[in-house]
Write an enzyme that holds these catalytic residues in place. Sequence first.
Site, PDB file in Angstrom:
ATOM      1  N   PHE A 196     -10.659 -25.407   4.660  1.00  0.00           N
ATOM      2  CA  PHE A 196     -10.179 -25.139   3.307  1.00  0.00           C
ATOM      3  C   PHE A 196      -8.813 -24.477   3.272  1.00  0.00           C
ATOM      4  O   PHE A 196      -8.562 -23.480   3.962  1.00  0.00           O
ATOM      5  CB  PHE A 196     -11.148 -24.180   2.576  1.00  0.00           C
ATOM      6  CG  PHE A 196     -12.443 -24.787   2.198  1.00  0.00           C
ATOM      7  CD1 PHE A 196     -12.618 -25.394   0.966  1.00  0.00           C
ATOM      8  CD2 PHE A 196     -13.511 -24.755   3.079  1.00  0.00           C
ATOM      9  CE1 PHE A 196     -13.827 -25.967   0.617  1.00  0.00           C
ATOM     10  CE2 PHE A 196     -14.731 -25.321   2.733  1.00  0.00           C
ATOM     11  CZ  PHE A 196     -14.889 -25.919   1.504  1.00  0.00           C
ATOM     12  N   ASP A 197      -7.950 -25.024   2.412  1.00  0.00           N
ATOM     13  CA  ASP A 197      -6.855 -24.227   1.894  1.00  0.00           C
ATOM     14  C   ASP A 197      -7.504 -23.198   0.975  1.00  0.00           C
ATOM     15  O   ASP A 197      -8.490 -23.503   0.290  1.00  0.00           O
ATOM     16  CB  ASP A 197      -5.900 -25.127   1.103  1.00  0.00           C
ATOM     17  CG  ASP A 197      -4.913 -24.331   0.284  1.00  0.00           C
ATOM     18  OD1 ASP A 197      -4.175 -23.523   0.876  1.00  0.00           O
ATOM     19  OD2 ASP A 197      -4.883 -24.512  -0.945  1.00  0.00           O
ATOM     20  N   VAL A 198      -6.995 -21.993   0.957  1.00  0.00           N
ATOM     21  CA  VAL A 198      -7.646 -20.922   0.189  1.00  0.00           C
ATOM     22  C   VAL A 198      -6.893 -20.602  -1.105  1.00  0.00           C
ATOM     23  O   VAL A 198      -7.456 -20.650  -2.201  1.00  0.00           O
ATOM     24  CB  VAL A 198      -7.786 -19.645   1.051  1.00  0.00           C
ATOM     25  CG1 VAL A 198      -8.394 -18.502   0.238  1.00  0.00           C
ATOM     26  CG2 VAL A 198      -8.651 -19.929   2.280  1.00  0.00           C
TER      27      VAL A 198
END
Length: 248
Positions: free
Chosen positions: A17-19
């Site tokens: 995931f990109d956060v």
Amino acid sequence: MPKTLPKSLQSFKYLTFDVVGTLIDFESGIKDCLAEIAAEAGTTVDGEAALTLYREARYTDATGLFPDDLVRVYSVIAPKLGLPAGTQYGERLRDSAASWTGFPDSRDAMARLAKRYKLIAMTNARRWAFTHFSRELGEPFFAGFTADDTGVEKPDPAFFQQVFEFVERDGGSKDDILHVAQSQYHDIGVSRRLGLTNCWIQRRHAQKGYGGTIEPAEFTEPDFHFRSMAELADAVDAAAAEPKTASA
């Protein structure tokens, strides 16, 4: 020729995931902090205009690690927004990251996904900020990679390579990963070039432009496309509920 359908959502073991921007609503966090500073100064700011200025100031040769770089960014955008000058305001913008919230669907969706996959964070934020973000999201991650850990920022392929090596040590492979992100520039384009299956979370589907995220040179058609994390989690649950076809 018709587009080849992506792999089943059930076939992955890891979701990366990109956060910031995918799970954490950094645009609202920045706009809210700037609005508070403006109100104290007896003025107002246009939120979308502020995001445009932020984006232009953030992505330059002078860029530092995020969110520490917000101190410098504030000094650049404040005069254009009619906001007061002073390092203390930039530090206030930087420190506001510790109170940025997740999108309303993020925490529940991540809890649901964590029941089926190993979740790995891949963020350009520094470790101190990621600690707050992970707590806000309910500590759903099996592992987390930050700019402090990798020494580079996405879309540098070296960031992804370190995650690939971690997954291999865990007994998996790149083919077991679905990369989930909202940023076409930082994540979706490079993940395609590296041979990953990807999932675009189009957080700004109801808004024009790319907001606080740099616009990509070209749009990458994702393998999976949802407007929210809730939609992704629903699709995963639906896939898991489908009856399995008997082997021939």
